[in-house]
Write an enzyme that holds these catalytic residues in place. Sequence first.
Site, short mmCIF file in Angstrom:
data_model
loop_
_atom_site.label_atom_id
_atom_site.label_comp_id
_atom_site.label_asym_id
_atom_site.label_seq_id
_atom_site.Cartn_x
_atom_site.Cartn_y
_atom_site.Cartn_z
N LYS A 185 3.56 1.42 -3.90
CA LYS A 185 2.95 0.66 -5.00
C LYS A 185 3.70 0.75 -6.32
CE LYS A 185 -1.83 0.57 -3.36
NZ LYS A 185 -3.25 0.75 -3.70
N THR B 239 0.84 -1.19 0.00
CA THR B 239 0.00 0.00 0.00
C THR B 239 0.88 1.24 0.00
OG1 THR B 239 -1.93 1.04 0.98
CG2 THR B 239 -0.42 -0.02 2.53
#
Length: 288
Positions: free
Chosen positions: A73, A69
């Site tokens: 990413k 996350t």
Amino acid sequence: MENMINGRTKVLAVIGDPIEHSLSPEIQNTICKKLNVNYAYIPFRIASEDLKDAVCGFKACNLSGFNITIPHKSNIMQYLDEVSQEALLMGAVNTVKNVDGRLYGYNTDGVGFIKSLQHEGVNVKNKNIVIIGAGGAVRGIAVKMALEGAVQITILNRTVAKAENISEHINRNISNISQALPLNDNHFAETCADCDILINSTPIGMYPHTEASPVQSLDFFNKNDTVVCDLIYNPSKTKFLLKAEKAGCKIINGWGMLIYQAIEAFEIWTGMKIDENMVEHLYGAGKQ
Ligand code: NAP
């Protein structure tokens, strides 16, 4: 001894910075427990400068897979052995699978969003779509909607250059269907006049700032055939969604996207198929 971590437990993880807010450990461990599979899913707060070491460590420890996350990413991609075509187009990986020491990257955010719409009987094929915001989440969902046959994708953003960047990427690499405009209350109704699906992808209206809305003049909601979505799931109905609901529009919040991106990741890691009962169980957990 049922559902206990033991010598045969396979390990999954999520990495980000911060990570404390992530609901993924609860969602994934709920799935593992309900399906009685011997996996444990653990959160790790990893600073950007430690990302490479973390990936090496995960390989050395033979983790089965992990989620990624914010803010990793995009940066994660350079440390993977292979990245799916779709994740390459999205410029972001949120799911990694370890197969015999080789790391494969995927993006389940876009498909998660599409499936959350389908769950509500909404399809993006041949639809005219307007998105408010042009952050990390939009690249994934806009690329996926373009791949799924949307006929027009208009991206409105405070910083119009970011919207232009995503639009140009779609026009160049998928099909020439996207335009970028500044987020402007004066032109909002006009922009949305023929819109089938309207999506708020900014954090405006998220708890605790629940009185805020990405656009002030929501009076354009006199057309009630627009499906109005918000990627936010806390509160379950933002001010933006409440106004749309009052005007008779179908509304969809971000809980389904969160659930479906998790389901897709779990299926990639385990090869198992999550059934409808489990989907409904997970959806129920998000009712506020
Ligand atoms: P991000 O990369 O930080 O992008 C935020 C976007 O919102 C940018 O386009 C930004 O505009 C705009 N914005 C922020 N504050 C604004 C303001 N005061 N006025 C106008 N525009 C503003 O965030 P993200 O990762 O794309 O996430 C966006 C939202 O989606 C968050 O609420 C996140 O929680 C949610 N989300 C949900 C899921 C899910 O599974 N449901 C998944 C991912 C994200 P500028 O470019 O001008 O700064």
